[in-house]
Design an enzyme around this catalytic site. Sequence first.
Site, short mmCIF file in Angstrom:
data_model
loop_
_atom_site.label_atom_id
_atom_site.label_comp_id
_atom_site.label_asym_id
_atom_site.label_seq_id
_atom_site.Cartn_x
_atom_site.Cartn_y
_atom_site.Cartn_z
CE LYS A 47 -5.77 -1.72 4.67
NZ LYS A 47 -4.53 -1.16 4.09
N GLY A 106 1.43 -4.76 1.72
CA GLY A 106 2.58 -4.62 2.63
C GLY A 106 2.60 -5.71 3.69
N GLY A 146 2.35 1.30 4.75
CA GLY A 146 2.60 1.43 3.31
C GLY A 146 3.10 2.81 2.97
CB SER A 147 4.43 4.22 -0.18
OG SER A 147 3.39 3.85 -1.04
CB THR A 148 -0.63 6.06 0.75
OG1 THR A 148 -0.41 5.45 -0.53
CG2 THR A 148 -1.45 7.31 0.56
CD GLU A 191 -2.76 -2.79 6.56
OE1 GLU A 191 -1.76 -2.15 6.24
OE2 GLU A 191 -3.37 -3.51 5.75
C1 5RP Z 1 -0.31 -2.68 3.60
C2 5RP Z 1 -1.46 -2.16 2.84
C3 5RP Z 1 -1.28 -0.88 2.10
O1 5RP Z 1 -2.25 0.01 2.51
C4 5RP Z 1 -1.39 -1.13 0.64
O2 5RP Z 1 -0.45 -2.12 0.25
C5 5RP Z 1 -1.15 0.15 -0.19
O3 5RP Z 1 0.19 0.53 -0.07
P1 5RP Z 1 0.76 1.84 -0.75
O4 5RP Z 1 0.17 3.01 -0.02
O5 5RP Z 1 2.26 1.71 -0.55
O6 5RP Z 1 0.39 1.83 -2.21
O7 5RP Z 1 -2.53 -2.72 2.80
O8 5RP Z 1 -0.57 -3.95 4.15
#
Ligand code: 5RP
Length: 217
Positions: A94, A97, A29-31, A103
């Site tokens: 979660k 993504g 994901g972006s973070t 995960e």
């Molecule tokens: C991916 C996830 C991500 O951690 C979740 O969607 C958060 O994403 P972001 O950091 O882009 O807000 O679970 O499967």
Amino acid sequence: MDQNEKKYRVARAALAFVPANAIVGVGTGSTANFFIDALGEQRASIRGAVASSEASAARLRALGITLFDLNEAGELPIYVDGADETTRERCLIKGGGGALTREKIIAAASRQFVCVVDDSKLVTQLGRFPLPVEVIPLALAQVARALTQLGGRPVLRAGFVTDNGNQILDVHDLIISAPGALESQINQLVGVVTNGLFANRPADIVLMSTPHGVERF
Ligand code: 5RP
């Protein structure tokens, strides 16, 4: 401070939890991408990483970080990943993504799960964000019927295939008052690979970016 700045800051704060010479579990994901970039600057001080998705693996590889298969790496000291929602009890949704299954496997294989979020992700009760459920394609209709019986409104994530070759039902309108019980109940449905509730194995630490700094709970 905008959301990207918050994600950048909290991702960097997670570096303090990474032990020297570790094989690091890395989310998606972006973070998580901000965390990967920060890890790239410190790649000499870690052994490498286990990635929770093909996308994160490609980003880690591009930064010169050695990738390990989880089966070779064994138990990991730390897993760092974002979330779509968190409670103060560190229960999560979660899978926004679509990488929820890998995960959850890596979180289960890690001694410490450090979750990195910005303050838009904090909720008092999970479920405003639709719950992702990874399903074997043959079982989509029957799993959707069962999720409807649980009070949810499953919506197929159109045009999306997981790294495991499966599909995602995003389940709206669920009332998640007992996240651990619901996580187990949905995982019992035949054809479900896993669901995006992380309640039976919650995060150990949540780092949350706010306008005033990074809070830990
Ligand atoms: C991916 C996830 C991500 O951690 C979740 O969607 C958060 O994403 P972001 O950091 O882009 O807000 O679970 O499967």
